[in-house]
Every structure is written in structure tokens, then in C-alpha cells.
Scaffold this motif. Structure first.
Motif, short mmCIF file in Angstrom:
data_model
loop_
_atom_site.label_atom_id
_atom_site.label_comp_id
_atom_site.label_asym_id
_atom_site.label_seq_id
_atom_site.Cartn_x
_atom_site.Cartn_y
_atom_site.Cartn_z
N ILE A 25 25.07 18.44 14.87
CA ILE A 25 26.13 19.45 14.81
C ILE A 25 25.61 20.69 14.08
CG2 ILE A 25 28.40 20.01 13.86
CD1 ILE A 25 29.09 16.98 14.22
N ALA A 26 25.02 20.48 12.92
CA ALA A 26 24.52 21.59 12.11
C ALA A 26 23.45 22.39 12.85
CB ALA A 26 23.97 21.08 10.78
N ALA A 27 22.53 21.71 13.52
CA ALA A 27 21.45 22.39 14.24
C ALA A 27 21.98 23.21 15.41
CB ALA A 27 20.41 21.38 14.72
N THR A 28 22.91 22.64 16.16
CA THR A 28 23.49 23.35 17.31
C THR A 28 24.27 24.57 16.86
OG1 THR A 28 23.58 21.30 18.59
CG2 THR A 28 25.00 23.11 19.32
N LEU A 29 25.05 24.43 15.79
CA LEU A 29 25.82 25.57 15.28
C LEU A 29 24.90 26.62 14.65
CD1 LEU A 29 28.92 23.73 13.81
CD2 LEU A 29 28.82 25.13 15.89
N ALA A 30 23.84 26.19 13.99
CA ALA A 30 22.90 27.13 13.37
C ALA A 30 22.29 28.06 14.42
CB ALA A 30 21.81 26.38 12.62
N GLU A 31 22.08 27.56 15.63
CA GLU A 31 21.57 28.40 16.72
C GLU A 31 22.50 29.57 17.00
OE1 GLU A 31 21.08 25.75 20.03
OE2 GLU A 31 19.38 24.71 19.10
N GLN A 32 23.78 29.44 16.64
CA GLN A 32 24.79 30.48 16.84
C GLN A 32 25.09 31.23 15.54
OE1 GLN A 32 25.54 31.14 19.95
NE2 GLN A 32 24.25 29.39 20.49
N GLY A 33 24.33 30.94 14.49
CA GLY A 33 24.54 31.62 13.22
C GLY A 33 25.65 31.02 12.37
N VAL A 34 26.13 29.83 12.75
CA VAL A 34 27.23 29.17 12.04
C VAL A 34 26.64 28.12 11.09
CG1 VAL A 34 29.29 27.73 12.31
CG2 VAL A 34 28.78 29.53 13.99
N ARG A 35 27.08 28.17 9.86
CA ARG A 35 26.63 27.20 8.86
C ARG A 35 27.56 26.00 8.87
NH1 ARG A 35 24.92 29.27 3.05
NH2 ARG A 35 24.07 27.35 2.18
N PHE A 36 26.98 24.79 8.90
CA PHE A 36 27.74 23.55 8.84
C PHE A 36 26.96 22.58 7.98
CE2 PHE A 36 29.02 19.33 10.23
CZ PHE A 36 30.40 19.45 10.31
N GLU A 37 27.62 22.06 6.94
CA GLU A 37 26.94 21.11 6.07
C GLU A 37 27.96 20.20 5.40
OE1 GLU A 37 24.84 24.22 3.97
OE2 GLU A 37 26.14 24.02 2.23
N ARG A 38 27.46 19.18 4.72
CA ARG A 38 28.31 18.22 4.02
C ARG A 38 28.09 18.39 2.52
NH1 ARG A 38 30.06 13.41 6.63
NH2 ARG A 38 32.03 14.31 6.05
N TRP A 39 29.20 18.34 1.78
CA TRP A 39 29.17 18.42 0.32
C TRP A 39 29.78 17.16 -0.26
CZ3 TRP A 39 31.42 23.85 -1.36
CH2 TRP A 39 30.52 24.85 -1.00
N GLN A 40 29.35 16.82 -1.46
CA GLN A 40 29.94 15.72 -2.21
C GLN A 40 30.46 16.26 -3.54
OE1 GLN A 40 30.34 12.56 -1.04
NE2 GLN A 40 29.43 13.28 0.87
N ALA A 41 31.57 15.74 -3.98
CA ALA A 41 32.16 16.16 -5.26
C ALA A 41 31.32 15.63 -6.42
CB ALA A 41 33.59 15.65 -5.39
N SER A 42 31.23 16.43 -7.49
CA SER A 42 30.53 15.98 -8.69
C SER A 42 31.41 15.04 -9.52
CB SER A 42 30.09 17.17 -9.54
OG SER A 42 31.21 17.93 -9.94
N THR A 43 32.72 15.16 -9.34
CA THR A 43 33.69 14.25 -9.96
C THR A 43 34.74 13.91 -8.92
OG1 THR A 43 35.06 16.09 -10.76
CG2 THR A 43 33.38 15.25 -12.28
N PRO A 44 35.37 12.75 -9.03
CA PRO A 44 36.40 12.37 -8.04
C PRO A 44 37.57 13.36 -8.03
CG PRO A 44 35.80 10.50 -9.41
CD PRO A 44 35.15 11.70 -10.02
#
Length: 181
Positions: A25-44
Motif C-alpha cells: 500500500i505504502a509503495a503504491t501510494l508513494a508513486e503518487q506522492g502520498v505518504r502512508f505508514e503505521r505508527w505505534q503509541a509510546s503509551t497506551p
């Protein structure tokens, strides 16, 4: 599960491809200049957390993105099926529009469907918990939160006035699949 469905604008019922792997997903969107990534919380983050608590849980990633991209404002939006203006908000966001700045959303909880109209193609990105999407300034798109919305999202802005849309007046959004509840 996050997903990306890519359609030709002339074929709104049959996607050319459907991706469910985050890297694809991220690679396909990056081809269009769209950033897509996953984040995790440092605290719940607990249900009902305040805006400050939500932002603090992701402070490291937010600060890095603000420094990298020049964002000046951050806030949290939370909508659920009890919201008294859910139908009006959904209708407004479902119209194709552009922004003079990037539209950045990080889903802390719930989900939403960002659909991007780039050249002759439509990219329907189902964002769920832990997904960050950054739609570049000037990109035509619409957002569907579903008939019964449920999401908490962090928003980052270049413009201190926040969300300002320039509607295209096109009816393309009505021809493509919406978020199923």
C-alpha cells in the motif's frame, strides 16, 4: 485490515488491484506522492482519552513530522455514531475537494475511507487504527466515515485555520464504493 483498491475512473465497480499488505500500500501510494505508514503509541491510549493524552502518546512521531514537513497545528477529531451532525459531516466530506495544504490524518482508533482522484485513477485507501495518510496539497479526494462513524484521528496542518476545502463540483465521488459499516 487496511487496504488499497485502485480503479480506473471509467470502471468504478471493478478495481484494477486490491492491496492489503502495508508495504505494498505504502509503495503504491508513494508513486503518487502520498505518504502512508503505521505508527505505534509510546503509551497506551484508553477510550475517552483527552486530546492532550492522545497527542502525548504519539508526541515523538508528531514532532518529527511537524519538523520534517513544517506543520504548525495539531489536533484530535473524534466522531461516533451518536454525533448529532454525523449525516451533515459525512455529506460534506463525501464531495470531491482539494486543499492548498497537505491533509494529514493518523487514525488512533476506528477507520475511514480516503479516496484520491489522481489523473485517470481512483485510489480508495481504507485507513484503520495506527495508519497515517498524508494527501499532498492540490490532490482531489473525498473522505467517507460511514453511516455510523467511529474514529479518533490526529490531524496536522500547515494552515493555523485548520481544514479549508476547495470543492471541485464534480460528481465522481458518488460513482465509487463507499465505506461499508
Amino acid at each position: 485490515m487496511s487496504s488499497l483498491s485502485v480503479y480506473h475512473e471509467s470502471s468504478p465497480q471493478v478495481p484494477n488491484k486490491v492491496l492489503t499488505h502495508v508495504d505494498d500500500i505504502a509503495a503504491t501510494l508513494a508513486e503518487q506522492g502520498v505518504r502512508f505508514e503505521r505508527w505505534q503509541a509510546s503509551t497506551p491510549v484508553t477510550p475517552g482519552a483527552s486530546q492532550d493524552e492522545v497527542i502525548d502518546a504519539y508526541r515523538g512521531q508528531i514532532d518529527q513530522l511537524m519538523t520534517e514537513c513544517g506543520y504548525v497545528t495539531v489536533d484530535v477529531i473524534s466522531l461516533n455514531s451518536d454525533h448529532p451532525q454525523k449525516a451533515e459531516l459525512r455529506a460534506k466530506f463525501l464531495e470531491e475537494h482539494r486543499h492548498a495544504e497537505d491533509e494529514v490524518r493518523f487514525f488512533v482508533a476506528g477507520r475511514g475511507l480516503f479516496t484520491l482522484h489522481i489523473d485517470d485513477y481512483v485510489y480508495a485507501v481504507l485507513c484503520e487504527k495506527n495508519d497515517l495518510i498524508s494527501v499532498p496539497a492540490g490532490t482531489a479526494h473525498w473522505f467517507d466515515m460511514g453511516e455510523f462513524p467511529h474514529f479518533v484521528a490526529i490531524r496536522l496542518f500547515n494552515n493555523p485555520d485548520g481544514w479549508v476545502a476547495n470543492f471541485t463540483g464534480q460528481d465522481i465521488a458518488g460513482r465509487f464504493p463507499r465505506l461499508e459499516d
